[in-house]
Write a protein that holds these residues in place. Structure first.
Motif, PDB file in Angstrom:
ATOM      1  N   GLU A 109      68.275  56.295  21.235  1.00 34.51           N
ATOM      2  CA  GLU A 109      68.635  55.072  21.954  1.00 34.51           C
ATOM      3  C   GLU A 109      69.274  55.385  23.312  1.00 34.51           C
ATOM      4  O   GLU A 109      69.159  54.607  24.250  1.00 34.51           O
ATOM      5  N   THR A 167      64.949  49.743  22.622  1.00 32.75           N
ATOM      6  CA  THR A 167      63.550  49.319  22.671  1.00 32.75           C
ATOM      7  C   THR A 167      62.915  49.434  21.292  1.00 32.75           C
ATOM      8  O   THR A 167      63.453  50.076  20.390  1.00 32.75           O
ATOM      9  N   ARG A 168      61.760  48.819  21.153  1.00 34.99           N
ATOM     10  CA  ARG A 168      61.022  48.915  19.891  1.00 34.99           C
ATOM     11  C   ARG A 168      60.629  50.360  19.613  1.00 34.99           C
ATOM     12  O   ARG A 168      60.717  50.836  18.477  1.00 34.99           O
ATOM     13  N   THR A 169      60.210  51.070  20.652  1.00 31.31           N
ATOM     14  CA  THR A 169      59.825  52.474  20.488  1.00 31.31           C
ATOM     15  C   THR A 169      60.998  53.289  19.960  1.00 31.31           C
ATOM     16  O   THR A 169      60.835  54.112  19.051  1.00 31.31           O
TER      17      THR A 169
END
Length: 164
Positions: free
Chosen positions: A80, A86-88
């Protein structure tokens, strides 16, 4: 007791506290949640267990498991910082930490079967059908669990996109 050295007990008692918070987070949240109290306990215990394996290991594969576990922990807890929320990042975090839990349970189950009951273990051979079956079951749980986690994260992403 159980043929474990004093240093082995430090390794064992340092890493075992990771199991309850891992099960709790997987049951409650469907994944290991790094930014939580159970997540912090998991991280510290896993780090102790993975770092001390280098002091007690008797097989080369143990060094590999310890190294990969540390890398997965660092990636899972640190992604992170690089990618933001983010989704990734959530996918990478979930996959890395689920793999770390698998790498905790694989030697745990193996060692329990090879040491319990004390003096007359259930498994004396690394090719024992019981041991191979237990390891296979863990692998199947990993595959099914990771698949379910990825599907859940994908659905969460679609739901969030539909609300926007």
């Amino acid at each position: 007791m159980f043929g474990i050295s004093p240093l082995g007990w430090i390794h064992t008692l340092g890493s075992l506290p990771a199991i309850p918070p891992a099960f709790y987070m997987l049951a409650r949240h469907g994944r290991i949640v790094p930014r939580s109290t159970p997540g912090a306990i998991y991280f510290v215990s896993m780090l102790i267990g993975a770092a001390t394996v280098f002091l007690v290991a008797h097989q080369p594969v143990s060094y590999g498991i310890g190294t990969v576990t540390i890398l997965l922990l660092l990636a899972g807890y640190g992604i992170e910082r690089f990618l933001g929320s983010t989704r990734t990042a959530r996918y990478i975090e979930t996959i890395c930490l689920s793999l770390s839990a698998f790498l905790l349970m694989l030697p745990t189950v193996t060692e329990i079967l090879r040491r319990v009951p004390d003096g007359h273990p259930l498994v004396t051979d690394l090719k024992s059908p019981l041991l191979l079956g237990a390891q296979g079951a863990l692998l199947a749980l990993l595959v099914v669990g990771l698949t379910a986690q990825i599907i859940y994260l994908a659905r969460q992403g679609k739901t969030a996109a539909n609300r926007s």
